[in-house]
Design a protein around this motif. Structure first.
Motif, PDB file in Angstrom:
ATOM      1  N   UNK B  80      50.080 -29.124  15.852  1.00 59.82           N
ATOM      2  CA  UNK B  80      50.354 -29.197  14.422  1.00 59.82           C
ATOM      3  C   UNK B  80      51.649 -29.993  14.292  1.00 59.82           C
ATOM      4  N   UNK B  81      51.545 -31.181  13.739  1.00 60.34           N
ATOM      5  CA  UNK B  81      52.654 -32.121  13.754  1.00 60.34           C
ATOM      6  C   UNK B  81      53.432 -32.121  12.442  1.00 60.34           C
ATOM      7  N   UNK B  82      54.727 -32.428  12.559  1.00 67.57           N
ATOM      8  CA  UNK B  82      55.571 -32.583  11.372  1.00 67.57           C
ATOM      9  C   UNK B  82      55.302 -31.458  10.371  1.00 67.57           C
ATOM     10  N   UNK B  83      55.523 -30.250  10.831  1.00 71.84           N
ATOM     11  CA  UNK B  83      55.109 -29.070  10.076  1.00 71.84           C
ATOM     12  C   UNK B  83      55.874 -28.872   8.772  1.00 71.84           C
ATOM     13  N   UNK B  84      55.174 -28.327   7.823  1.00 67.98           N
ATOM     14  CA  UNK B  84      55.757 -27.907   6.547  1.00 67.98           C
ATOM     15  C   UNK B  84      55.334 -26.460   6.314  1.00 67.98           C
ATOM     16  N   UNK B  85      55.963 -25.769   5.368  1.00 68.21           N
ATOM     17  CA  UNK B  85      55.585 -24.372   5.106  1.00 68.21           C
ATOM     18  C   UNK B  85      54.099 -24.213   4.775  1.00 68.21           C
ATOM     19  N   UNK B 106      42.206 -14.924  20.090  1.00 66.17           N
ATOM     20  CA  UNK B 106      42.876 -13.983  19.202  1.00 66.17           C
ATOM     21  C   UNK B 106      43.657 -14.689  18.099  1.00 66.17           C
ATOM     22  N   UNK B 107      43.843 -15.973  18.251  1.00 65.79           N
ATOM     23  CA  UNK B 107      44.523 -16.730  17.210  1.00 65.79           C
ATOM     24  C   UNK B 107      46.015 -16.904  17.476  1.00 65.79           C
ATOM     25  N   UNK B 108      46.574 -17.896  16.830  1.00 63.35           N
ATOM     26  CA  UNK B 108      48.010 -18.169  16.858  1.00 63.35           C
ATOM     27  C   UNK B 108      48.533 -18.065  15.439  1.00 63.35           C
ATOM     28  N   UNK B 109      49.417 -17.129  15.221  1.00 66.74           N
ATOM     29  CA  UNK B 109      50.002 -16.946  13.886  1.00 66.74           C
ATOM     30  C   UNK B 109      51.244 -17.814  13.774  1.00 66.74           C
ATOM     31  N   UNK B 110      51.174 -18.833  12.969  1.00 72.30           N
ATOM     32  CA  UNK B 110      52.260 -19.800  12.817  1.00 72.30           C
ATOM     33  C   UNK B 110      52.957 -19.608  11.479  1.00 72.30           C
ATOM     34  N   UNK B 111      54.270 -19.508  11.544  1.00 71.51           N
ATOM     35  CA  UNK B 111      55.094 -19.457  10.342  1.00 71.51           C
ATOM     36  C   UNK B 111      56.063 -20.623  10.385  1.00 71.51           C
ATOM     37  N   UNK B 112      56.081 -21.424   9.350  1.00 73.31           N
ATOM     38  CA  UNK B 112      56.975 -22.573   9.266  1.00 73.31           C
ATOM     39  C   UNK B 112      58.041 -22.278   8.212  1.00 73.31           C
ATOM     40  N   UNK B 113      59.290 -22.386   8.640  1.00 74.64           N
ATOM     41  CA  UNK B 113      60.395 -22.055   7.724  1.00 74.64           C
ATOM     42  C   UNK B 113      61.268 -23.288   7.451  1.00 74.64           C
TER      43      UNK B 113
END
Lengths: 109, 113
Positions: B80-85, B106-113
């Protein structure tokens, strides 16, 4: 791919039989009907698949009428642990799996 | 069946950075899929990554934003490139040997701050 329609949510009580119906009016001849179950914080899990008539396994039964325009997933004697989201997919073999909105089943004590 | 190991299970990332998610399968599989799932929502297919061919992206997803590698029949990565919220979500890897039965990580829980 055939569009599917299923109830957004359903409530039930422990020990009851739950039937979730999925409508797929534009199902194609080479489409199979597949159901998945998803618990919170987990990936979906395959439950059952059918093409026509009735299929039963250790988890559920799948009823498909002759015209195949709908299907019903039947969960016998549900327990609290059956609370989950249930997805109906209609697609041919070896195809990309696209999920609809699913049915959120809540089993109450 | 197939056992899928997905890493990381969760991460908190700064906006503008990139995250690579790994998907390892315990046996060889032809078809691999990457999904995104917002909390309380259904799964959205990002792309199909079959070994030996370029990944096929769904409408709304582009390779520059979500590059995918599939070096062999047991492994794939999604970046996931150049991430935003707005990229905050659960990302899921799935595999299939054909038919309509798929197995999910099981998945990857991603939080972008």
């Amino acid at each position: 791919l055939a569009k599917t329609t299923q109830p957004i949510s359903m409530d039930s009580y422990e020990g009851q039989e739950v039937n979730i119906t999925c409508s797929h009016n534009n199902i194609a001849t080479n489409d199979y009907i597949t159901w998945y179950q998803q618990f919170p914080s987990q990936g979906p899990r395959f439950i059952i698949q059918g093409y026509k008539t009735k299929v039963t396994n250790e988890v559920a039964s799948l009823f498909i009428p002759a015209d195949r325009k709908s299907s019903t997933l039947s969960l016998p004697r549900v327990s609290l642990s059956d609370t989950a989201v249930y997805y109906c997919l209609v697609l041919p073999y070896n195809n990309d799996m696209r999920f609809g909105a699913g049915t959120r089943l809540t089993v109450k004590p | 069946s197939a056992v899928i190991s997905q890493k990381p299970s969760r991460d908190i990332c700064q906006r503008g950075t990139s995250l690579t998610i790994q998907c390892q399968v315990d046996s060889q599989v032809t078809m691999m899929f990457w999904y995104r799932q917002q909390p309380g929502q259904s799964l959205t297919l990002i792309a199909t990554a079959n070994q030996g061919s370029e990944a096929t992206y769904e409408s709304g997803f582009v390779i520059d934003k979500f590059p995918i590698s599939r070096p062999n029949l047991t492994f794939s990565t999604l970046t996931v490139s150049n991430m935003s919220p707005e990229d905050s979500s659960i990302y899921l890897c799935s595999v299939s040997r054909g038919g309509t039965e798929a197995f999910f990580g099981q998945g990857t829980r991603l939080t972008v701050v």
